[in-house]
Design a protein around this motif. Structure first.
Motif, PDB file in Angstrom:
ATOM      1  N   PHE A   1       0.992  -1.199   0.329  1.00  0.00           N
ATOM      2  CA  PHE A   1       0.240   0.349  -0.249  1.00  0.00           C
ATOM      3  C   PHE A   1       0.803   1.380   0.215  1.00  0.00           C
ATOM      4  N   ASP A   2       1.394   1.735   0.871  1.00  0.00           N
ATOM      5  CA  ASP A   2       1.730   3.272   1.272  1.00  0.00           C
ATOM      6  C   ASP A   2       3.618   3.161   1.582  1.00  0.00           C
ATOM      7  N   PHE A   3       4.121   1.407   2.364  1.00  0.00           N
ATOM      8  CA  PHE A   3       4.886   1.710   3.458  1.00  0.00           C
ATOM      9  C   PHE A   3       5.869   2.864   2.381  1.00  0.00           C
ATOM     10  N   TYR A   4       6.537   2.825   1.492  1.00  0.00           N
ATOM     11  CA  TYR A   4       7.578   2.157   0.730  1.00  0.00           C
ATOM     12  C   TYR A   4       7.206   4.732   1.126  1.00  0.00           C
ATOM     13  N   ASP A   5       6.350   5.265   0.925  1.00  0.00           N
ATOM     14  CA  ASP A   5       6.147   6.331   1.229  1.00  0.00           C
ATOM     15  C   ASP A   5       6.009   6.996   2.846  1.00  0.00           C
ATOM     16  N   ARG A   6       5.345   6.016   3.655  1.00  0.00           N
ATOM     17  CA  ARG A   6       5.307   6.130   4.898  1.00  0.00           C
ATOM     18  C   ARG A   6       6.849   6.354   5.728  1.00  0.00           C
ATOM     19  N   LEU A   7       7.781   5.011   4.766  1.00  0.00           N
ATOM     20  CA  LEU A   7       9.260   4.996   5.526  1.00  0.00           C
ATOM     21  C   LEU A   7       9.932   6.135   5.510  1.00  0.00           C
ATOM     22  N   LYS A   8       9.772   6.600   4.276  1.00  0.00           N
ATOM     23  CA  LYS A   8      10.365   7.899   3.660  1.00  0.00           C
ATOM     24  C   LYS A   8       9.818   9.413   4.518  1.00  0.00           C
ATOM     25  N   SER A   9       8.743   9.415   4.747  1.00  0.00           N
ATOM     26  CA  SER A   9       7.786  10.664   5.722  1.00  0.00           C
ATOM     27  C   SER A   9       8.710  10.083   6.976  1.00  0.00           C
ATOM     28  N   VAL A  10       8.781   9.516   7.289  1.00  0.00           N
ATOM     29  CA  VAL A  10       9.609   9.054   8.977  1.00  0.00           C
ATOM     30  C   VAL A  10      11.045   8.845   9.506  1.00  0.00           C
ATOM     31  N   SER A  11      11.215   9.039   8.428  1.00  0.00           N
ATOM     32  CA  SER A  11      12.889   9.240   8.081  1.00  0.00           C
ATOM     33  C   SER A  11      13.200  10.157   7.519  1.00  0.00           C
ATOM     34  N   ARG A  12      12.530  10.704   7.384  1.00  0.00           N
ATOM     35  CA  ARG A  12      12.973  13.026   6.085  1.00  0.00           C
ATOM     36  C   ARG A  12      14.014  12.309   5.279  1.00  0.00           C
ATOM     37  N   GLY A  13      13.693  10.621   4.838  1.00  0.00           N
ATOM     38  CA  GLY A  13      14.432  10.579   3.550  1.00  0.00           C
ATOM     39  C   GLY A  13      16.063   9.985   3.761  1.00  0.00           C
ATOM     40  N   TYR A  14      15.825   9.606   5.192  1.00  0.00           N
ATOM     41  CA  TYR A  14      17.057   8.668   5.016  1.00  0.00           C
ATOM     42  C   TYR A  14      17.493   7.276   4.999  1.00  0.00           C
ATOM     43  N   ALA A  15      16.168   6.787   4.480  1.00  0.00           N
ATOM     44  CA  ALA A  15      16.580   5.450   5.193  1.00  0.00           C
ATOM     45  C   ALA A  15      16.422   4.241   3.557  1.00  0.00           C
ATOM     46  N   SER A  16      17.148   3.777   3.826  1.00  0.00           N
ATOM     47  CA  SER A  16      16.966   2.780   2.385  1.00  0.00           C
ATOM     48  C   SER A  16      16.436   1.841   2.631  1.00  0.00           C
ATOM     49  N   PHE A  17      15.814   1.182   1.516  1.00  0.00           N
ATOM     50  CA  PHE A  17      14.850  -0.468   2.171  1.00  0.00           C
ATOM     51  C   PHE A  17      15.640  -1.368   1.083  1.00  0.00           C
ATOM     52  N   ASP A  18      15.506  -2.835   1.005  1.00  0.00           N
ATOM     53  CA  ASP A  18      15.307  -3.352   0.447  1.00  0.00           C
ATOM     54  C   ASP A  18      14.781  -4.651   0.614  1.00  0.00           C
ATOM     55  N   TYR A  19      14.669  -5.570  -0.104  1.00  0.00           N
ATOM     56  CA  TYR A  19      13.961  -6.885   0.464  1.00  0.00           C
ATOM     57  C   TYR A  19      13.748  -7.793  -0.488  1.00  0.00           C
ATOM     58  N   HIS A  20      13.543  -9.362   0.298  1.00  0.00           N
ATOM     59  CA  HIS A  20      13.538 -11.034  -0.736  1.00  0.00           C
ATOM     60  C   HIS A  20      12.635 -10.944  -0.263  1.00  0.00           C
ATOM     61  N   GLN A  21      11.932 -12.033  -1.214  1.00  0.00           N
ATOM     62  CA  GLN A  21      10.053 -12.889  -1.087  1.00  0.00           C
ATOM     63  C   GLN A  21      11.306 -14.173  -0.001  1.00  0.00           C
ATOM     64  N   SER A  22      10.767 -14.893   1.215  1.00  0.00           N
ATOM     65  CA  SER A  22      11.357 -15.468   1.931  1.00  0.00           C
ATOM     66  C   SER A  22      10.559 -16.977   1.945  1.00  0.00           C
ATOM     67  N   GLU A  23       8.685 -16.840   2.342  1.00  0.00           N
ATOM     68  CA  GLU A  23       8.570 -17.681   2.516  1.00  0.00           C
ATOM     69  C   GLU A  23       7.055 -16.936   2.745  1.00  0.00           C
ATOM     70  N   TYR A  24       5.895 -18.905   2.749  1.00  0.00           N
ATOM     71  CA  TYR A  24       4.408 -18.116   2.666  1.00  0.00           C
ATOM     72  C   TYR A  24       4.086 -18.784   4.026  1.00  0.00           C
ATOM     73  N   LYS A  25       3.292 -18.247   4.687  1.00  0.00           N
ATOM     74  CA  LYS A  25       3.130 -18.411   6.337  1.00  0.00           C
ATOM     75  C   LYS A  25       1.721 -18.490   6.065  1.00  0.00           C
ATOM     76  N   ASP A  26       1.111 -19.090   7.524  1.00  0.00           N
ATOM     77  CA  ASP A  26      -0.374 -19.291   7.870  1.00  0.00           C
ATOM     78  C   ASP A  26      -0.536 -17.608   8.362  1.00  0.00           C
ATOM     79  N   ALA A  27      -1.592 -16.710   7.695  1.00  0.00           N
ATOM     80  CA  ALA A  27      -2.293 -15.591   7.778  1.00  0.00           C
ATOM     81  C   ALA A  27      -3.714 -16.456   7.917  1.00  0.00           C
ATOM     82  N   LYS A  28      -4.220 -15.029   9.006  1.00  0.00           N
ATOM     83  CA  LYS A  28      -5.943 -14.428   9.530  1.00  0.00           C
ATOM     84  C   LYS A  28      -6.840 -13.896   8.099  1.00  0.00           C
ATOM     85  N   LEU A  29      -6.297 -13.841   7.616  1.00  0.00           N
ATOM     86  CA  LEU A  29      -6.968 -13.231   6.316  1.00  0.00           C
ATOM     87  C   LEU A  29      -8.629 -13.147   5.808  1.00  0.00           C
ATOM     88  N   ILE A  30      -9.140 -11.753   5.641  1.00  0.00           N
ATOM     89  CA  ILE A  30     -10.693 -12.307   5.642  1.00  0.00           C
ATOM     90  C   ILE A  30     -10.764 -11.464   4.269  1.00  0.00           C
TER      91      ILE A  30
END
Length: 595
Positions: A452-481
């Motif tokens: 959704f908006d994670f990247y925008d909010r990360l930049k806001s709370v860190s005033r642009g000083y945070a850098s972000f990187d990710y890779h997919q790890s696994e599938y886990k059980d979730a309580k989704l509706i």
């Protein structure tokens, strides 16, 4: 082969990778002063405007060193996390890598992840400190970070500037002296790795390759191992600023092949090409299908433009093979497509390209990820769309994809980033202080929470000083509706989302409030409801536009007024049964921006 060097450039976004490549091309005389412009290898308007590399490029340079002629193949890579598979294939075609670090910013998350890819492939790393001409450069501090990261000697770090050309000669010397030449057997059966492909409207698909073993001549009958397709090599050559045709290419060389292929599905990055008559025993390892991570519906604003959108998507897929799509329909938006993207930046770029290159004005629905649904009958269904979720009674459990996220930031923002990640159901796995005021945090969190908006909010709370990187790890059980939005009891399928149970009430309430602001008032009341199954969890009402029917009553009995009001109420009720509510485009866009 002894005089060939294949190398790539690894850097975080905006650390001066494309500018450094410009200086190398200029210094080796590959590009004349007349043709020189900024970011030569970034040929899309969006790449130039945003200052990011979306599509990787390759170019060959010739350099005379100690009276010997060397062939240097620069295989450029995109810097963003969404294109990491392309980066991995480009790295597999190289023997060395230039690690470019911005002297004003230090090491960032993307630098580290691509560096690990290069080390896994046993590449020779040449560390470069870029932007040394800037007044805010911190050479000593950043050199310490580089030494900690790769364990090199301080004297090995080259100080350079892509803007002014400082250190370019030293970089070329290091490429020739340190990067090993390609290994391979010219007499073995042909084995070539495809590391990229582009679409040309006149010639079809042009595949870029590196010859690992054997040699290729014009007119050879070749086979693509994974797709099992066979073609004639109509034209082969090397990659200069323009394509340069050759009769034969030997082991270690990087070049292109044109064989009249018109469908993008027939050329896959990471595939192996060999001769039909004398094939190689096994394909080059590491090939995998590119899997989309984020899914969203794309619909034309005007439903009459559906055919035009289909044509635009076909054309776009030829230039970007990682885009996947299939036709779908929605009650609210009509006919459109469910498209799969590598990440949010990829989705944004596809939208922008549809608008710029094809003049297509589109509506994009709420993005979501792919879930594995285990049914009570023992089947596993892959769900990309909330509408595809089976009934609650048929679901045994739902598994969602998790990612390992790496965030590098200044230590003063540690607390606010920690709160943001915990809000997104993240779990802190590790934290390392790189220096006294720079910290690297590793989180495990659901992929669905960051679309959704994670990247925008990360930049806001860190005033642009945070850098972000990710890779997919696994599938886990979730309580989704499945959270559904109803307008006057009618379900709006384009606004329904799959969401974690704990966030459903809050998100449903916000959506109802937002829609109340955006839906224009009608002649009748509009009930906006958020529902989970048959249970309504939130409601807002857009009040009807009413005429003052009692205005003409002066004094007299109250029953006269009541009679007129009752008559109006009946009329409104009748109107509500036949009236339908148009949802403005703004409403769909606003849902994406919900904080």
């Amino acid at each position: 082969m002894k005089n060939i060097r294949n190398f790539c450039i690894i850097a975080h976004i905006d650390h001066g990778k494309s500018t450094l490549a410009d200086r190398l091309l200029e210094f080796t005389g590959t590009i004349s002063k007349k043709n020189l412009k900024e970011q030569v290898l970034d040929n899309m308007d969006i790449e130039r405007e945003r200052g990011i590399t979306i599509k990787s490029h390759a170019i060959q340079m010739n350099h005379n060193y100690n009276n010997e002629e060397y062939v240097l193949n620069l295989i450029d890579t995109p810097g963003h996390v969404d294109f990491s598979y392309e980066v991995s294939r480009s790295i597999a075609a190289c023997e060395g890598a230039l690690l470019v670090v911005d002297a004003t910013q230090g090491i960032q998350a993307q630098t580290i992840s691509n560096l690990y890819l290069a080390i896994e492939n046993d590449l020779e790393i040449i560390p470069i400190l870029n932007k040394m001409d800037m007044q805010t450069a911190m050479p000593e501090e950043v050199k310490d970070q580089i030494v900690d990261l790769i364990g090199c000697d301080r004297s090995e770090i080259i100080e350079a500037s892509g803007k002014t050309g400082i250190g370019i000669e030293k970089i070329l010397e290091n490429i020739i002296n340190k990067v090993p030449h390609p290994e391979g057997d010219e007499n073995a059966p042909l084995q070539m790795l495809i590391f990229d492909s582009i679409f040309n409207s006149f010639r079809g698909i042009i595949a870029y390759f590196k010859i690992v073993n054997g040699s290729l001549s014009k007119g050879d009958f070749v086979k693509f191992v994974n797709t099992k397709k066979e073609y004639h090599a109509d034209e082969i050559g090397i990659l200069r600023l323009d394509l340069e045709e050759k009769k034969t290419l030997k082991t270690g060389n990087v070049g292109y092949i044109i064989s009249g292929i018109k469908a993008s599905k027939e050329v896959k990055v990471g595939d192996t090409i060999t001769h039909v008559e004398k094939p190689c025993e096994k394909a080059i390892s590491g090939f995998e299908e590119v899997k989309p991570m984020v899914f969203a519906g794309i619909y034309p604003v005007d439903s009459d433009d559906y055919e035009e959108l289909r044509y635009s998507m076909e054309k776009l897929q030829l230039n970007d093979a990682s885009l996947t799509y299939e036709a779908e329909s929605s009650q609210a938006l009509g006919f459109g497509f469910r498209a799969g993207f590598l990440g949010l930046l990829h989705m944004e770029i596809i939208q922008e390209r549809l608008d710029r290159e094809f003049n297509m004005n589109v509506i994009t629905t709420v993005p979501n990820v792919s879930y594995d649904v285990h049914t009570t009958k023992g089947k596993i269904i892959e769900v990309h769309n909330p509408a595809g979720l089976p009934e609650q009674k048929l679901i045994k459990k739902i598994k969602e994809p998790y990612i390992t996220a790496q965030i590098i930031t200044k230590s003063q923002y540690f607390g606010s980033i920690m709160n943001l990640c915990l809000d997104k159901r993240g779990v802190l796995k590790n934290q390392i202080y790189l220096t006294s005021d720079r910290v690297e945090m590793t989180f495990e969190m659901p992929l669905g929470e960051i679309v959704f908006d994670f990247y925008d909010r990360l930049k806001s709370v860190s005033r642009g000083y945070a850098s972000f990187d990710y890779h997919q790890s696994e599938y886990k059980d979730a309580k989704l509706i499945r959270l559904e939005i109803l307008l006057n009891g009618e379900q709006v399928d384009a606004l329904s989302t799959l969401i974690h149970f704990d966030n459903a009430y809050k998100f449903g309430k916000k959506m109802c409030e937002k829609l109340k602001e955006l839906i224009p008032r009608q002649q009748f009341d509009i009930a906006i409801q958020a529902a989970i199954g048959s249970k309504i969890i939130s409601r807002q009402t857009v009040k009807a536009v009413r005429k003052d029917v009692t205005a003409k009553c002066y004094g007299g009995d109250i029953t006269r007024k009541r009679k007129l009001l009752e008559k109006q109420k009946k009329g409104k009720k009748k109107m509500k049964q036949v009236g339908n509510v148009e949802i403005p485009q703004k409403a769909f866009l606003a849902v994406l921006k919900l904080d």
